[in-house]
Motif scaffolding. Structure first.
Motif, PDB file in Angstrom:
ATOM      1  N   LEU A 175       0.829  -1.207   0.000  1.00  6.72           N
ATOM      2  CA  LEU A 175       0.000   0.000   0.000  1.00  6.72           C
ATOM      3  C   LEU A 175       0.863   1.258   0.000  1.00  6.72           C
ATOM      4  CD1 LEU A 175      -2.772  -1.020   2.573  1.00  6.72           C
ATOM      5  CD2 LEU A 175      -2.932  -1.001   0.081  1.00  6.72           C
ATOM      6  N   ILE A 176       1.986   1.215   0.736  1.00  4.28           N
ATOM      7  CA  ILE A 176       2.899   2.368   0.753  1.00  4.28           C
ATOM      8  C   ILE A 176       3.429   2.638  -0.653  1.00  4.28           C
ATOM      9  CG2 ILE A 176       5.163   3.166   1.538  1.00  4.28           C
ATOM     10  CD1 ILE A 176       4.620   1.724   4.177  1.00  4.28           C
ATOM     11  N   ALA A 177       3.818   1.583  -1.361  1.00  2.76           N
ATOM     12  CA  ALA A 177       4.344   1.752  -2.714  1.00  2.76           C
ATOM     13  C   ALA A 177       3.285   2.345  -3.643  1.00  2.76           C
ATOM     14  CB  ALA A 177       4.835   0.408  -3.249  1.00  2.76           C
ATOM     15  N   LEU A 178       2.058   1.846  -3.547  1.00  4.00           N
ATOM     16  CA  LEU A 178       0.985   2.342  -4.413  1.00  4.00           C
ATOM     17  C   LEU A 178       0.629   3.787  -4.088  1.00  4.00           C
ATOM     18  CD1 LEU A 178      -1.339  -0.819  -4.466  1.00  4.00           C
ATOM     19  CD2 LEU A 178       0.226  -0.025  -6.254  1.00  4.00           C
ATOM     20  N   LEU A 179       0.485   4.094  -2.798  1.00  2.00           N
ATOM     21  CA  LEU A 179       0.156   5.463  -2.391  1.00  2.00           C
ATOM     22  C   LEU A 179       1.305   6.413  -2.701  1.00  2.00           C
ATOM     23  CD1 LEU A 179      -1.605   4.865   1.062  1.00  2.00           C
ATOM     24  CD2 LEU A 179      -2.678   5.619  -1.068  1.00  2.00           C
ATOM     25  N   GLY A 180       2.546   5.950  -2.483  1.00  2.00           N
ATOM     26  CA  GLY A 180       3.701   6.785  -2.777  1.00  2.00           C
ATOM     27  C   GLY A 180       3.789   7.132  -4.252  1.00  2.00           C
ATOM     28  N   ALA A 181       3.505   6.158  -5.107  1.00  2.00           N
ATOM     29  CA  ALA A 181       3.530   6.417  -6.548  1.00  2.00           C
ATOM     30  C   ALA A 181       2.414   7.370  -6.955  1.00  2.00           C
ATOM     31  CB  ALA A 181       3.402   5.099  -7.311  1.00  2.00           C
ATOM     32  N   ARG A 182       1.263   7.225  -6.318  1.00  2.00           N
ATOM     33  CA  ARG A 182       0.093   8.043  -6.673  1.00  2.00           C
ATOM     34  C   ARG A 182       0.186   9.461  -6.124  1.00  2.00           C
ATOM     35  NH1 ARG A 182      -4.073   8.665 -10.270  1.00  2.00           N
ATOM     36  NH2 ARG A 182      -5.877   9.642  -9.265  1.00  2.00           N
ATOM     37  N   LEU A 183       0.572   9.596  -4.847  1.00  2.00           N
ATOM     38  CA  LEU A 183       0.505  10.883  -4.168  1.00  2.00           C
ATOM     39  C   LEU A 183       1.843  11.619  -4.114  1.00  2.00           C
ATOM     40  CD1 LEU A 183      -1.776   9.853  -1.159  1.00  2.00           C
ATOM     41  CD2 LEU A 183      -2.455  10.907  -3.318  1.00  2.00           C
ATOM     42  N   LEU A 184       2.951  10.878  -4.109  1.00  2.00           N
ATOM     43  CA  LEU A 184       4.264  11.508  -3.974  1.00  2.00           C
ATOM     44  C   LEU A 184       5.081  11.469  -5.261  1.00  2.00           C
ATOM     45  CD1 LEU A 184       5.294  10.028  -0.480  1.00  2.00           C
ATOM     46  CD2 LEU A 184       4.129  12.206  -0.957  1.00  2.00           C
ATOM     47  N   GLY A 185       4.594  10.739  -6.253  1.00  2.00           N
ATOM     48  CA  GLY A 185       5.340  10.622  -7.495  1.00  2.00           C
ATOM     49  C   GLY A 185       6.556   9.725  -7.392  1.00  2.00           C
ATOM     50  N   ASP A 186       6.566   8.811  -6.398  1.00  2.00           N
ATOM     51  CA  ASP A 186       7.698   7.895  -6.244  1.00  2.00           C
ATOM     52  C   ASP A 186       7.796   6.962  -7.448  1.00  2.00           C
ATOM     53  OD1 ASP A 186       8.268   8.995  -3.819  1.00  2.00           O
ATOM     54  OD2 ASP A 186       7.517   7.329  -2.615  1.00  2.00           O
ATOM     55  N   SER A 187       9.016   6.657  -7.837  1.00  2.00           N
ATOM     56  CA  SER A 187       9.222   5.689  -8.913  1.00  2.00           C
ATOM     57  C   SER A 187       9.103   4.275  -8.364  1.00  2.00           C
ATOM     58  CB  SER A 187      10.598   5.892  -9.547  1.00  2.00           C
ATOM     59  OG  SER A 187      11.621   5.670  -8.588  1.00  2.00           O
ATOM     60  N   MET A 188       8.752   3.345  -9.239  1.00  2.00           N
ATOM     61  CA  MET A 188       8.639   1.935  -8.850  1.00  2.00           C
ATOM     62  C   MET A 188       9.453   1.099  -9.833  1.00  2.00           C
ATOM     63  SD  MET A 188       4.606   1.754  -7.751  1.00  2.00           S
ATOM     64  CE  MET A 188       4.747   0.081  -7.127  1.00  2.00           C
ATOM     65  N   PRO A 189      10.788   1.096  -9.669  1.00  2.00           N
ATOM     66  CA  PRO A 189      11.640   0.345 -10.589  1.00  2.00           C
ATOM     67  C   PRO A 189      11.366  -1.154 -10.514  1.00  2.00           C
ATOM     68  CG  PRO A 189      12.898   1.120  -8.693  1.00  2.00           C
ATOM     69  CD  PRO A 189      11.554   1.770  -8.618  1.00  2.00           C
ATOM     70  N   PRO A 190      11.689  -1.880 -11.588  1.00  2.00           N
ATOM     71  CA  PRO A 190      11.409  -3.328 -11.619  1.00  2.00           C
ATOM     72  C   PRO A 190      12.024  -4.097 -10.453  1.00  2.00           C
ATOM     73  CG  PRO A 190      11.985  -2.538 -13.809  1.00  2.00           C
ATOM     74  CD  PRO A 190      12.224  -1.400 -12.871  1.00  2.00           C
ATOM     75  N   ARG A 191      13.251  -3.723 -10.033  1.00  2.00           N
ATOM     76  CA  ARG A 191      13.892  -4.444  -8.926  1.00  2.00           C
ATOM     77  C   ARG A 191      13.102  -4.267  -7.626  1.00  2.00           C
ATOM     78  NH1 ARG A 191      19.771  -5.733  -9.143  1.00  2.00           N
ATOM     79  NH2 ARG A 191      20.352  -5.724 -11.334  1.00  2.00           N
ATOM     80  N   LEU A 192      12.557  -3.085  -7.408  1.00  2.00           N
ATOM     81  CA  LEU A 192      11.761  -2.850  -6.208  1.00  2.00           C
ATOM     82  C   LEU A 192      10.508  -3.717  -6.227  1.00  2.00           C
ATOM     83  CD1 LEU A 192      11.031  -1.313  -3.618  1.00  2.00           C
ATOM     84  CD2 LEU A 192      10.080   0.496  -5.050  1.00  2.00           C
ATOM     85  N   LEU A 193       9.816  -3.744  -7.363  1.00  2.00           N
ATOM     86  CA  LEU A 193       8.597  -4.546  -7.483  1.00  2.00           C
ATOM     87  C   LEU A 193       8.910  -6.032  -7.330  1.00  2.00           C
ATOM     88  CD1 LEU A 193       6.898  -2.697 -10.482  1.00  2.00           C
ATOM     89  CD2 LEU A 193       6.314  -2.537  -8.059  1.00  2.00           C
ATOM     90  N   ALA A 194      10.010  -6.477  -7.942  1.00  2.00           N
ATOM     91  CA  ALA A 194      10.384  -7.892  -7.837  1.00  2.00           C
ATOM     92  C   ALA A 194      10.735  -8.250  -6.397  1.00  2.00           C
ATOM     93  CB  ALA A 194      11.565  -8.190  -8.760  1.00  2.00           C
ATOM     94  N   GLY A 195      11.496  -7.383  -5.741  1.00  2.00           N
ATOM     95  CA  GLY A 195      11.868  -7.641  -4.352  1.00  2.00           C
ATOM     96  C   GLY A 195      10.659  -7.689  -3.437  1.00  2.00           C
ATOM     97  N   MET A 196       9.704  -6.777  -3.644  1.00  2.00           N
ATOM     98  CA  MET A 196       8.495  -6.782  -2.814  1.00  2.00           C
ATOM     99  C   MET A 196       7.674  -8.043  -3.048  1.00  2.00           C
ATOM    100  SD  MET A 196       7.288  -2.775  -2.960  1.00  2.00           S
ATOM    101  CE  MET A 196       6.004  -3.021  -1.735  1.00  2.00           C
ATOM    102  N   ALA A 197       7.638  -8.516  -4.290  1.00  2.00           N
ATOM    103  CA  ALA A 197       6.896  -9.752  -4.584  1.00  2.00           C
ATOM    104  C   ALA A 197       7.524 -10.943  -3.865  1.00  2.00           C
ATOM    105  CB  ALA A 197       6.861  -9.991  -6.090  1.00  2.00           C
ATOM    106  N   VAL A 198       8.864 -11.016  -3.893  1.00  2.00           N
ATOM    107  CA  VAL A 198       9.560 -12.121  -3.222  1.00  2.00           C
ATOM    108  C   VAL A 198       9.343 -12.035  -1.708  1.00  2.00           C
ATOM    109  CG1 VAL A 198      11.829 -13.116  -2.711  1.00  2.00           C
ATOM    110  CG2 VAL A 198      11.287 -12.384  -5.036  1.00  2.00           C
ATOM    111  N   SER A 199       9.476 -10.824  -1.152  1.00  2.00           N
ATOM    112  CA  SER A 199       9.307 -10.656   0.288  1.00  2.00           C
ATOM    113  C   SER A 199       7.886 -10.967   0.733  1.00  2.00           C
ATOM    114  CB  SER A 199       9.669  -9.227   0.700  1.00  2.00           C
ATOM    115  OG  SER A 199      11.055  -9.018   0.627  1.00  2.00           O
ATOM    116  N   PHE A 200       6.897 -10.535  -0.064  1.00  2.00           N
ATOM    117  CA  PHE A 200       5.506 -10.815   0.307  1.00  2.00           C
ATOM    118  C   PHE A 200       5.240 -12.315   0.271  1.00  2.00           C
ATOM    119  CE2 PHE A 200       0.906 -11.152  -0.562  1.00  2.00           C
ATOM    120  CZ  PHE A 200       0.440 -10.508   0.584  1.00  2.00           C
ATOM    121  N   ALA A 201       5.818 -12.999  -0.711  1.00  2.00           N
ATOM    122  CA  ALA A 201       5.680 -14.464  -0.756  1.00  2.00           C
ATOM    123  C   ALA A 201       6.289 -15.078   0.503  1.00  2.00           C
ATOM    124  CB  ALA A 201       6.350 -15.016  -1.998  1.00  2.00           C
ATOM    125  N   GLY A 202       7.418 -14.515   0.956  1.00  2.00           N
ATOM    126  CA  GLY A 202       8.024 -14.999   2.192  1.00  2.00           C
ATOM    127  C   GLY A 202       7.152 -14.732   3.401  1.00  2.00           C
TER     128      GLY A 202
END
Length: 314
Positions: free
Chosen positions: A112-139
């Motif tokens: 949710l932080i990543a989604l809100l940050g991208a929407r409200l703060l203009g944060d970038s979401m590079p592929p490595r960040l998304l991949a890392g979050m997917a692996v961590s969430f699976a963990g």
């Protein structure tokens, strides 16, 4: 980190994030102990009062003063949602569900932080960040499933943990702009104070329960206020001021792995093979999310090299 951030600042921010993660992980062990003697609201208020007192002393010693007007809105929102509502909801939710279910639900927070940050703060979401979050969430899912007990969850508990995750994410995103106008110590101190004021309706419960609580539970409550709140939220704010909200949120996926380790060492709760695999996935995902591609690393090095060259005597 931002491209122009000096290497020394990046290292300090990474160390600050590490301190935060370790202390937040230790909080789960202390909450389990203190929660047996204190109700959710009383525990949150006692923790916040201890944290606000500790932070207030440091603010006076450093003569920080009041935060600038531009930071007050973000401090107020993060104080109400993250310091206040989140702590009460999480304490209450963990009394209604087993630890595994709580870990599963609360760990949607970084997403949710990543989604809100991208929407409200203009944060970038590079592929490595998304991949890392997917692996961590699976963990985190693996850890949660391995720790879940039969019949230990309720709809109310799941809803409370979900609300805690939403409040956590919204509080972090509100805190980020405030750090552009105020110091990490100011943002943390006044956010903690706002949360304590919001929890004052639980003051009667805190007084009654403190009279009957064992010393160990009260000491755990004070520990929660001084270290996982006062110190860890300040180091979090320091690191958040130097990176994006999404990347900091991803870093907290190391918490479940550390909780497993600390529960093993402090409580004698031996983790099973599935739990260990989940913990390893959490840590691997954090490593991926905080890494940078060679192209990004070269791009970050160019401004720093130019700045150092400009400083050289001619």
């Amino acid at each position: 980190m931002h491209a122009s951030t000096p290497r020394s600042d990046r290292m300090l921010a990474a160390c600050a994030a590490g301190v935060t993660v370790v202390l937040w992980a230790s909080a789960f062990v202390s909450i389990r102990s203190a929660g047996a003697a204190y109700s959710p609201g009383a525990l949150a208020l006692g923790r916040l009062l201890a944290g606000a007192l500790t932070l207030g002393v440091f603010c006076l010693l450093r003569r920080e003063g009041l935060p600038p007007r531009a930071a007050r809105r973000g401090i107020l929102i993060s104080g109400l949602l993250w310091f206040g509502f989140y702590m009460v909801a999480l304490n209450w939710g963990e009394q209604q569900v087993d630890a595994g279910t709580a870990a599963l639900v609360v760990n949607i927070g970084p997403i949710l932080i990543a989604l809100l940050g991208a929407r409200l703060l203009g944060d970038s979401m590079p592929p490595r960040l998304l991949a890392g979050m997917a692996v961590s969430f699976a963990g985190a899912v693996t850890v949660g499933l391995s720790m879940s007990g039969e019949g230990g969850s309720s709809v109310l508990g799941v809803v409370l943990c979900l609300l805690a995750a939403v409040a956590y994410a919204a509080g972090v995103v509100a805190q980020k702009p405030a750090l552009g106008a105020a110091s990490p110590l100011q943002v943390t101190t006044y956010g903690c104070l706002v949360g304590a004021v919001a929890c004052l309706p639980f003051a009667g419960q805190l007084v009654r329960e403190a009279a009957d609580a064992p010393v160990s539970a009260t000491l755990n409550m004070v520990y929660l206020g001084v270290f996982p709140t006062a110190l860890a939220f300040t180091t979090w704010a320091y690191a958040l001021a130097r990176t994006t909200a999404a990347r900091m949120g991803a870093t907290t996926y190391a918490v479940p792995a550390l909780v497993v380790l600390m529960s093993w060492l402090a409580l004698g709760e031996v983790p099973g093979p599935l739990t260990l695999v989940g913990g390893a996935l959490c840590l691997a995902g954090v490593a991926v999310s905080r890494s940078r591609s060679r192209t990004a690393a070269r791009a970050a090095a160019v401004p720093v090299a130019r700045e150092e060259a400009a400083r050289e005597p001619r």
